[in-house]
Write a protein that holds these residues in place. Structure first.
Motif, mmCIF file in Angstrom:
data_model
loop_
_atom_site.group_PDB
_atom_site.id
_atom_site.type_symbol
_atom_site.label_atom_id
_atom_site.label_comp_id
_atom_site.label_asym_id
_atom_site.label_seq_id
_atom_site.Cartn_x
_atom_site.Cartn_y
_atom_site.Cartn_z
ATOM 1 N N GLU A 78 -7.315 28.333 70.652
ATOM 2 C CA GLU A 78 -7.854 29.089 71.790
ATOM 3 C C GLU A 78 -6.715 29.405 72.756
ATOM 4 O O GLU A 78 -5.937 28.533 73.127
ATOM 5 C CB GLU A 78 -8.934 28.259 72.489
ATOM 6 C CG GLU A 78 -9.681 28.995 73.563
ATOM 7 C CD GLU A 78 -10.619 30.051 73.008
ATOM 8 O OE1 GLU A 78 -10.900 31.001 73.758
ATOM 9 O OE2 GLU A 78 -11.060 29.941 71.853
ATOM 10 N N GLY A 79 -6.588 30.673 73.136
ATOM 11 C CA GLY A 79 -5.554 31.098 74.073
ATOM 12 C C GLY A 79 -4.138 31.041 73.511
ATOM 13 O O GLY A 79 -3.176 31.001 74.278
ATOM 14 N N LYS A 105 -0.486 31.680 72.099
ATOM 15 C CA LYS A 105 0.590 32.625 72.368
ATOM 16 C C LYS A 105 1.356 32.774 71.058
ATOM 17 O O LYS A 105 1.852 31.791 70.500
ATOM 18 C CB LYS A 105 1.485 32.101 73.488
ATOM 19 C CG LYS A 105 2.480 33.113 73.982
ATOM 20 C CD LYS A 105 3.212 32.592 75.210
ATOM 21 C CE LYS A 105 4.299 33.561 75.629
ATOM 22 N NZ LYS A 105 5.126 33.006 76.703
ATOM 23 N N SER A 108 -8.897 36.237 66.448
ATOM 24 C CA SER A 108 -8.967 35.515 67.719
ATOM 25 C C SER A 108 -9.217 36.482 68.865
ATOM 26 O O SER A 108 -8.521 37.480 69.009
ATOM 27 C CB SER A 108 -7.656 34.778 67.976
ATOM 28 O OG SER A 108 -7.647 34.244 69.279
ATOM 29 N N SER A 109 -10.190 36.142 69.688
ATOM 30 C CA SER A 109 -10.482 37.003 70.832
ATOM 31 C C SER A 109 -9.643 36.635 72.052
ATOM 32 O O SER A 109 -9.602 37.381 73.022
ATOM 33 C CB SER A 109 -11.972 36.922 71.183
ATOM 34 O OG SER A 109 -12.295 35.592 71.531
ATOM 35 N N SER A 110 -8.958 35.480 71.993
ATOM 36 C CA SER A 110 -8.261 35.024 73.191
ATOM 37 C C SER A 110 -6.748 34.862 73.027
ATOM 38 O O SER A 110 -6.097 34.344 73.918
ATOM 39 C CB SER A 110 -8.852 33.683 73.636
ATOM 40 O OG SER A 110 -8.586 32.689 72.661
ATOM 41 N N CYS A 111 -6.208 35.300 71.913
ATOM 42 C CA CYS A 111 -4.759 35.129 71.726
ATOM 43 C C CYS A 111 -3.979 36.190 72.507
ATOM 44 O O CYS A 111 -4.520 37.210 72.904
ATOM 45 C CB CYS A 111 -4.395 35.185 70.247
ATOM 46 S SG CYS A 111 -4.652 36.787 69.462
ATOM 47 N N MET A 112 -2.709 35.885 72.738
ATOM 48 C CA MET A 112 -1.784 36.842 73.349
ATOM 49 C C MET A 112 -0.610 36.960 72.382
ATOM 50 O O MET A 112 -0.053 35.950 71.953
ATOM 51 C CB MET A 112 -1.304 36.330 74.711
ATOM 52 C CG MET A 112 -0.568 37.377 75.548
ATOM 53 S SD MET A 112 1.179 37.546 75.165
ATOM 54 C CE MET A 112 1.808 36.025 75.779
ATOM 55 N N LYS A 148 -4.311 42.531 74.226
ATOM 56 C CA LYS A 148 -3.811 41.235 73.769
ATOM 57 C C LYS A 148 -2.347 41.289 73.350
ATOM 58 O O LYS A 148 -1.755 40.251 73.075
ATOM 59 C CB LYS A 148 -4.606 40.755 72.550
ATOM 60 C CG LYS A 148 -6.068 40.587 72.754
ATOM 61 C CD LYS A 148 -6.693 40.227 71.421
ATOM 62 C CE LYS A 148 -8.200 40.330 71.480
ATOM 63 N NZ LYS A 148 -8.796 40.098 70.170
#
Length: 163
Positions: free
Chosen positions: A42-43, A45, A64-68, A93
């Motif tokens: 989650e989240g 990078k 993934s909906s929350s990756c950068m 993203k």
């Protein structure tokens, strides 16, 4: 190691036809990434070394909906194709970076041309799909110096290499 300027010019020239040329290989990479249980925290990078036209970015954004994602390539023309390929939600993203891991030159955001530093030990995952063949030592050095402790490096080689 190949001459960095020659590699950049090669990919600048091939950018318009790259996706068509790589269609079969892209399908194999997509199949591998979609079928294998790569857990994206989650989240997370993520750094993609040699992102080309954005194949890895498309897939990771689906997983993934929350990756950068930092998508780095030496060719501005390839990055331009990446922009066109990503939909609006996915593009939020992804940060595009123009730079060559084989040179001592700084990296710059694309578009925008703002200098950017890739912080050491700041990425959960690093991907490379084909770029390692242009400078094994430098690519591996960048990958491992960028990873957080416990981070993972995925080298999806398109030609045989030592990693």
């Amino acid at each position: 190691m190949l001459n960095s300027t020659k590699v950049t010019k090669f990919y600048d020239r091939k950018a318009d036809s790259y996706d068509k040329l790589m269609e079969m290989l892209d399908e194999q990479i997509k199949k591998f990434l979609l079928q294998h249980p790569i857990q994206i925290p989650e989240g997370a990078k993520i750094l993609d070394i040699g992102s080309g036209t954005g194949l890895i970015e498309e897939i990771l954004a689906l997983k993934s909906s929350s990756c950068m994602i930092i998508a780095m390539d030496c060719s501005r023309n390839m990055l331009e194709r990446c922009i066109r390929k990503l939909n609006r939600a996915d593009s939020e993203k992804v940060i595009l970076v123009n730079g060559d891991f084989n040179s001592e030159q700084p990296f710059y955001t694309y578009p925008g041309n703002c200098e950017i530093t890739l912080e050491k030990s700041s990425f959960d995952m690093v991907f490379a799909s084909g770029s390692v063949e242009y400078g094994l030592k430098n690519a591996v050095r960048l990958a491992y110096s960028s990873l957080k402790p416990g981070g993972r490096f995925f080298n999806i080689g398109v030609r045989p290499n030592l990693v």
